[in-house]
Design a protein around this motif. Sequence first.
Motif, PDB file in Angstrom:
ATOM      1  N   SER A  45       1.037  -1.075  -0.097  1.00  0.00           N
ATOM      2  CA  SER A  45       0.126   0.131  -0.171  1.00  0.00           C
ATOM      3  C   SER A  45       0.723   1.360  -0.048  1.00  0.00           C
ATOM      4  O   SER A  45       0.581   2.367  -0.535  1.00  0.00           O
ATOM      5  CB  SER A  45      -0.922   0.100   1.177  1.00  0.00           C
ATOM      6  N   GLN A  46       2.200   1.306   0.689  1.00  0.00           N
ATOM      7  CA  GLN A  46       2.897   2.447   0.856  1.00  0.00           C
ATOM      8  C   GLN A  46       3.574   2.682  -0.618  1.00  0.00           C
ATOM      9  O   GLN A  46       3.622   3.880  -0.767  1.00  0.00           O
ATOM     10  CB  GLN A  46       3.834   2.204   2.030  1.00  0.00           C
ATOM     11  N   ARG A 104       0.895   4.439  -2.507  1.00  0.00           N
ATOM     12  CA  ARG A 104       0.696   5.913  -2.022  1.00  0.00           C
ATOM     13  C   ARG A 104       2.035   6.579  -2.566  1.00  0.00           C
ATOM     14  O   ARG A 104       1.905   7.747  -3.285  1.00  0.00           O
ATOM     15  CB  ARG A 104       0.594   5.977  -0.603  1.00  0.00           C
ATOM     16  N   GLU A 109       1.919   7.734  -5.971  1.00  0.00           N
ATOM     17  CA  GLU A 109       0.625   8.813  -6.424  1.00  0.00           C
ATOM     18  C   GLU A 109       1.642   9.964  -5.982  1.00  0.00           C
ATOM     19  O   GLU A 109       1.017  11.150  -6.529  1.00  0.00           O
ATOM     20  CB  GLU A 109      -0.479   8.433  -5.352  1.00  0.00           C
TER      21      GLU A 109
END
Length: 170
Positions: free
Chosen positions: A43-44, A47, A50
């Motif tokens: 997930s990191q 992120r 992004e």
Amino acid sequence: MQISIEPLRLEDAAALVDAEDDATIRCLSEEKSTVAGTAEYISQLVRDAEQSRAKRAFGIWADGRCVGTVDFDPEVTDGLDTGDVNIAYGVAPWVRGHGVAVRAVELICAVIQERGVGHRAVIRTDSRNTASSRVAEKAGFVHLRDLQVLAETSEEGQPVVMHVFCRDLP
Ligand SMILES: CC(C)(COP(=O)(O)OP(=O)(O)OC[C@H]1O[C@@H](n2cnc3c(N)ncnc32)[C@H](O)[C@@H]1OP(=O)(O)O)[C@@H](O)C(=O)NCCC(=O)NCCS
């Protein structure tokens, strides 16, 4: 064996934990992974992407099973030159010695080239890690230089030496 690389997904976390052993912990994960921690790491990465971070990680798939990871990161600078793209990898113990890592490195080099991420791929290997150095050589990388990692010492108390290998991606 059919080898491919696919962007890492949250669902791959359990397979990556299964694929980990002491060698992977020493070279990549640094401590024993959990499924929750690995999912958080994935997930990191999403992120970070992004937020315009350039690192991208892929699952290595062998005959339909996720058996490891390979990533590229042009923001790694330690021991590298401007424009170099660092590659790191690890595969499950049960598929080692079958050319999986070499194929994964060739595939990620093609991705780096296609996306125009950089002109030179670089692999840094601990000089004690013969298998990793062989992966670099077999994937067409040439030895560029050695580095002493002062922050890390071997069991004999000597500074760790890293081999730096590179491959042009014209
Ligand atoms: C290093 C690693 C990725 C190699 O993966 P692999 O899929 O077994 O590699 P390949 O099958 O593509 O083999 C590459 C070469 O390494 C050799 N090799 C594999 N294991 C070896 C070992 N324990 N000692 C010496 N050479 C070894 C293979 O024989 C082959 O060389 P050869 O064809 O000349 O015999 C794997 O051992 C691993 O995941 N290790 C833990 C994580 C790690 O060290 N990552 C590297 C950090 S960048």
